[in-house]
Design a protein around this motif. Structure first.
Motif, PDB file in Angstrom:
ATOM      1  N   ALA A   1      54.891 -38.636  93.645  1.00 44.32           N
ATOM      2  CA  ALA A   1      55.055 -37.030  93.482  1.00 44.32           C
ATOM      3  C   ALA A   1      55.490 -36.311  92.186  1.00 44.32           C
ATOM      4  O   ALA A   1      55.815 -37.031  91.140  1.00 44.32           O
ATOM      5  CB  ALA A   1      56.700 -36.847  94.336  1.00 44.32           C
ATOM      6  N   LYS A   2      55.140 -35.008  92.196  1.00 45.90           N
ATOM      7  CA  LYS A   2      55.269 -34.216  90.958  1.00 45.90           C
ATOM      8  C   LYS A   2      56.493 -33.283  91.374  1.00 45.90           C
ATOM      9  O   LYS A   2      56.302 -32.692  92.360  1.00 45.90           O
ATOM     10  CB  LYS A   2      54.006 -33.606  90.707  1.00 45.90           C
ATOM     11  N   THR A   3      57.495 -33.518  90.721  1.00 49.08           N
ATOM     12  CA  THR A   3      58.423 -32.635  91.173  1.00 49.08           C
ATOM     13  C   THR A   3      58.355 -31.423  90.613  1.00 49.08           C
ATOM     14  O   THR A   3      58.062 -31.113  89.206  1.00 49.08           O
ATOM     15  CB  THR A   3      59.925 -33.402  90.957  1.00 49.08           C
ATOM     16  N   ASP A   4      59.076 -30.301  91.296  1.00 48.44           N
ATOM     17  CA  ASP A   4      59.127 -28.936  90.723  1.00 48.44           C
ATOM     18  C   ASP A   4      57.818 -28.052  90.431  1.00 48.44           C
ATOM     19  O   ASP A   4      57.703 -27.591  89.271  1.00 48.44           O
ATOM     20  CB  ASP A   4      60.105 -28.905  89.219  1.00 48.44           C
TER      21      ASP A   4
ATOM     22  N   PRO B   1      59.985 -45.370  93.564  1.00 49.95           N
ATOM     23  CA  PRO B   1      60.405 -46.723  93.328  1.00 49.95           C
ATOM     24  C   PRO B   1      61.090 -46.906  92.038  1.00 49.95           C
ATOM     25  O   PRO B   1      61.855 -47.695  91.832  1.00 49.95           O
ATOM     26  CB  PRO B   1      58.979 -47.509  93.475  1.00 49.95           C
ATOM     27  N   ASP B   2      60.670 -46.092  90.960  1.00 49.34           N
ATOM     28  CA  ASP B   2      61.103 -46.366  89.606  1.00 49.34           C
ATOM     29  C   ASP B   2      61.910 -45.216  88.871  1.00 49.34           C
ATOM     30  O   ASP B   2      62.175 -45.268  87.977  1.00 49.34           O
ATOM     31  CB  ASP B   2      60.260 -46.702  88.549  1.00 49.34           C
ATOM     32  N   LYS B   3      62.093 -43.926  90.036  1.00 51.40           N
ATOM     33  CA  LYS B   3      62.985 -43.064  89.365  1.00 51.40           C
ATOM     34  C   LYS B   3      63.562 -42.184  90.606  1.00 51.40           C
ATOM     35  O   LYS B   3      62.843 -42.143  91.514  1.00 51.40           O
ATOM     36  CB  LYS B   3      62.240 -42.229  88.346  1.00 51.40           C
ATOM     37  N   VAL B   4      64.766 -41.404  90.374  1.00 50.59           N
ATOM     38  CA  VAL B   4      65.093 -40.424  91.302  1.00 50.59           C
ATOM     39  C   VAL B   4      65.374 -39.238  90.464  1.00 50.59           C
ATOM     40  O   VAL B   4      65.800 -38.822  89.459  1.00 50.59           O
ATOM     41  CB  VAL B   4      66.301 -40.851  91.658  1.00 50.59           C
ATOM     42  N   SER B   5      64.619 -38.075  90.908  1.00 51.13           N
ATOM     43  CA  SER B   5      64.683 -36.702  90.359  1.00 51.13           C
ATOM     44  C   SER B   5      65.563 -35.941  91.371  1.00 51.13           C
ATOM     45  O   SER B   5      65.278 -35.869  92.441  1.00 51.13           O
ATOM     46  CB  SER B   5      63.229 -36.085  90.409  1.00 51.13           C
ATOM     47  N   SER B   6      66.223 -35.035  90.559  1.00 48.68           N
ATOM     48  CA  SER B   6      67.251 -34.153  91.536  1.00 48.68           C
ATOM     49  C   SER B   6      67.158 -32.791  90.868  1.00 48.68           C
ATOM     50  O   SER B   6      67.367 -32.640  89.732  1.00 48.68           O
ATOM     51  CB  SER B   6      68.679 -34.832  91.313  1.00 48.68           C
TER      52      SER B   6
END
Length: 165
Positions: A45-48, A70-75
């Protein structure tokens, strides 16, 4: 769990995001604070980014969007009238050893290190009174100077002066 949770599931391109986007839009327009959590099991996923699921649902009015890979959470959190310290208090995890902030040059109460390169041909933007501790540069002379081409030098300084282990 003290908050209600529902899952919208389906195959890739089945219309889940379009549906969720509409639901979020309705709920948020009625004053509800919606948190959207998107699972990204492959970490692609590419966020924002315009057109992506997280972007669409945030634009629909979601109070918070979380993308879990799996290796990060973006908020992404919709907030008004926040300070840098609100962000640090509410969104950083307990196991952080150091927080490095980019920007927020006018915030008082944090040490600042200004990057200035010779080709910029300018004066420093931050003063000692404004929190300037040192300069990261390829030419500028200051009480505490770090070579912009030698980041290890700055890392050592951080470990010796900021990071407590």
């Amino acid at each position: 769990m003290d908050k209600p949770v529902v899952a919208i599931v389906g195959a890739h391109n089945s219309g889940k995001t379009t549906f969720i986007e509409k639901v979020v839009n309705i709920l948020s327009s009625e004053g509800y604070n919606v948190c959207y959590i998107k699972h990204d099991p492959k970490g692609k996923a590419k966020t924002d980014t315009e057109g992506k699921d997280s972007y669409k649902v945030y634009q629909a009015g979601s109070k918070q969007v979380i993308v879990a890979s799996p290796d990060k959470v973006s908020s992404f959190v919709r907030m008004r009238d926040y300070t840098l310290f609100d962000i640090i208090k509410n969104f950083t995890t307990q196991d952080i050893d150091i927080i490095i902030v980019e920007g927020f040059k006018t915030v008082k109460g944090i040490d600042k290190f200004e990057v200035i390169r010779k080709e910029e041909n300018r004066q420093l933007m931050i003063s000692k009174e404004g929190g300037l501790v040192g300069v990261i540069t390829d030419y500028y002379q200051y009480n505490l100077t770090f070579d912009i081409n030698n980041p290890q030098e700055f890392v050592i300084y951080l470990k010796n002066n900021y990071i407590k282990r």
